[in-house]
Write an enzyme that holds these catalytic residues in place. Structure first.
Site, mmCIF file in Angstrom:
data_model
loop_
_atom_site.group_PDB
_atom_site.id
_atom_site.type_symbol
_atom_site.label_atom_id
_atom_site.label_comp_id
_atom_site.label_asym_id
_atom_site.label_seq_id
_atom_site.Cartn_x
_atom_site.Cartn_y
_atom_site.Cartn_z
ATOM 1 N N ARG A 268 -40.584 25.060 -45.190
ATOM 2 C CA ARG A 268 -40.340 23.844 -45.974
ATOM 3 C C ARG A 268 -40.773 22.579 -45.246
ATOM 4 O O ARG A 268 -40.937 21.522 -45.866
ATOM 5 C CB ARG A 268 -38.879 23.781 -46.415
ATOM 6 C CG ARG A 268 -38.646 24.637 -47.661
ATOM 7 C CD ARG A 268 -37.194 24.858 -47.954
ATOM 8 N NE ARG A 268 -36.723 26.090 -47.363
ATOM 9 C CZ ARG A 268 -35.448 26.370 -47.108
ATOM 10 N NH1 ARG A 268 -34.519 25.510 -47.417
ATOM 11 N NH2 ARG A 268 -35.115 27.521 -46.577
ATOM 12 N N GLU B 203 -28.720 28.768 -38.565
ATOM 13 C CA GLU B 203 -27.381 28.762 -39.171
ATOM 14 C C GLU B 203 -27.078 30.172 -39.673
ATOM 15 O O GLU B 203 -25.948 30.626 -39.619
ATOM 16 C CB GLU B 203 -27.338 27.750 -40.325
ATOM 17 C CG GLU B 203 -25.941 27.481 -40.849
ATOM 18 C CD GLU B 203 -25.941 26.605 -42.099
ATOM 19 O OE1 GLU B 203 -27.005 26.202 -42.557
ATOM 20 O OE2 GLU B 203 -24.829 26.358 -42.598
HETATM 21 P P1 AMP Z 1 -31.366 24.762 -38.476
HETATM 22 O O1 AMP Z 1 -32.300 25.404 -37.496
HETATM 23 O O2 AMP Z 1 -30.011 25.384 -38.424
HETATM 24 O O3 AMP Z 1 -31.308 23.258 -38.301
HETATM 25 O O4 AMP Z 1 -31.896 25.087 -39.944
HETATM 26 C C1 AMP Z 1 -33.228 25.272 -40.132
HETATM 27 C C2 AMP Z 1 -33.715 25.443 -41.525
HETATM 28 O O5 AMP Z 1 -32.923 26.382 -42.264
HETATM 29 C C3 AMP Z 1 -33.704 24.177 -42.331
HETATM 30 O O6 AMP Z 1 -34.887 23.440 -42.106
HETATM 31 C C4 AMP Z 1 -33.627 24.701 -43.741
HETATM 32 O O7 AMP Z 1 -34.936 24.993 -44.219
HETATM 33 C C5 AMP Z 1 -32.844 25.976 -43.609
HETATM 34 N N1 AMP Z 1 -31.433 25.781 -43.910
HETATM 35 C C6 AMP Z 1 -30.392 25.872 -43.056
HETATM 36 N N2 AMP Z 1 -29.220 25.666 -43.670
HETATM 37 C C7 AMP Z 1 -29.525 25.412 -44.961
HETATM 38 C C8 AMP Z 1 -28.739 25.098 -46.125
HETATM 39 N N3 AMP Z 1 -27.406 25.015 -46.064
HETATM 40 N N4 AMP Z 1 -29.393 24.892 -47.283
HETATM 41 C C9 AMP Z 1 -30.754 24.985 -47.342
HETATM 42 N N5 AMP Z 1 -31.524 25.269 -46.296
HETATM 43 C C10 AMP Z 1 -30.937 25.489 -45.119
#
Ligand code: AMP
Length: 170
Positions: free
Chosen positions: A58, A95
């Site tokens: 994304r 996450e």
């Molecule tokens: P993070 O590495 O935990 O900051 O998350 C990385 C990616 O996971 C983000 O750029 C989103 O594309 C996706 N992502 C994580 N949590 C969510 C969420 N609650 N809703 C949608 N996309 C998420």
């Protein structure tokens, strides 16, 4: 413009306990998408970025139009096995689950000022890994810009002193 109206909350996706922020209504709306990209581009312009980097997948949706708007190049950070030439790789926690990211070694030049664009800052693992890849190539991350930040996950703590702009906080 109220971008919040274009984000759909999907409970328990992709697994129980995760409230997924669906950005497809926003990118599917010409006015909302243009507004979001213009805001993100204004930040990258103010940071005097030389190049925009976006993580798979994304980050490509937001990073490439920001680069185009500023007449800059875009460098993808991708899942392993996708980039055909020599890469640097980094594994990190998500996450939900773990992931590895890779970047072509020759796309980023030492000393360049880089702005990273992505859809959402959650735990910050993705962006921390992306910053490490860029810095390992001798460039400087001068800013990170997100459509959405999940404040309660405190992902920005991983970015230490790097300036951050986020359009929507939850
Ligand atoms: P993070 O590495 O935990 O900051 O998350 C990385 C990616 O996971 C983000 O750029 C989103 O594309 C996706 N992502 C994580 N949590 C969510 C969420 N609650 N809703 C949608 N996309 C998420």
């Amino acid at each position: 413009m109220d971008l919040n109206a274009y984000i759909t909350n999907v409970p328990d996706f992709p697994k129980e306990g995760i409230q997924f922020k669906d950005i497809t209504p926003l990118i599917g709306d010409a006015e909302a998408f243009r507004f979001a990209i213009n805001e993100m581009a204004a930040f990258a312009r103010a940071k005097e970025a030389d190049v925009i980097v976006g993580p798979d997948a994304r980050g490509f949706i937001f990073g490439t139009p920001v680069a185009y708007a500023l007449n800059l190049g875009f460098v993808p950070v991708r899942k392993p096995g996708k980039l055909p030439r020599e890469t640097l790789e980094k594994t990190y926690d998500l996450e939900y689950g773990t992931n590895t990211l890779a970047i072509h070694k020759t796309e980023i030049k030492p000393g360049q000022k880089v702005v990273i664009a992505d859809d959402l800052l959650a735990t910050g693992g993705t962006i921390e890994a992306t910053v490490e890849l860029i810095e390992a190539l001798g460039a400087h991350v001068v800013g990170c810009v997100f459509l959405i930040e999940l404040d309660f996950l405190e992902g920005r703590k991983k970015l230490k002193s790097i300036p951050i702009k986020t359009l929507l906080h939850y």
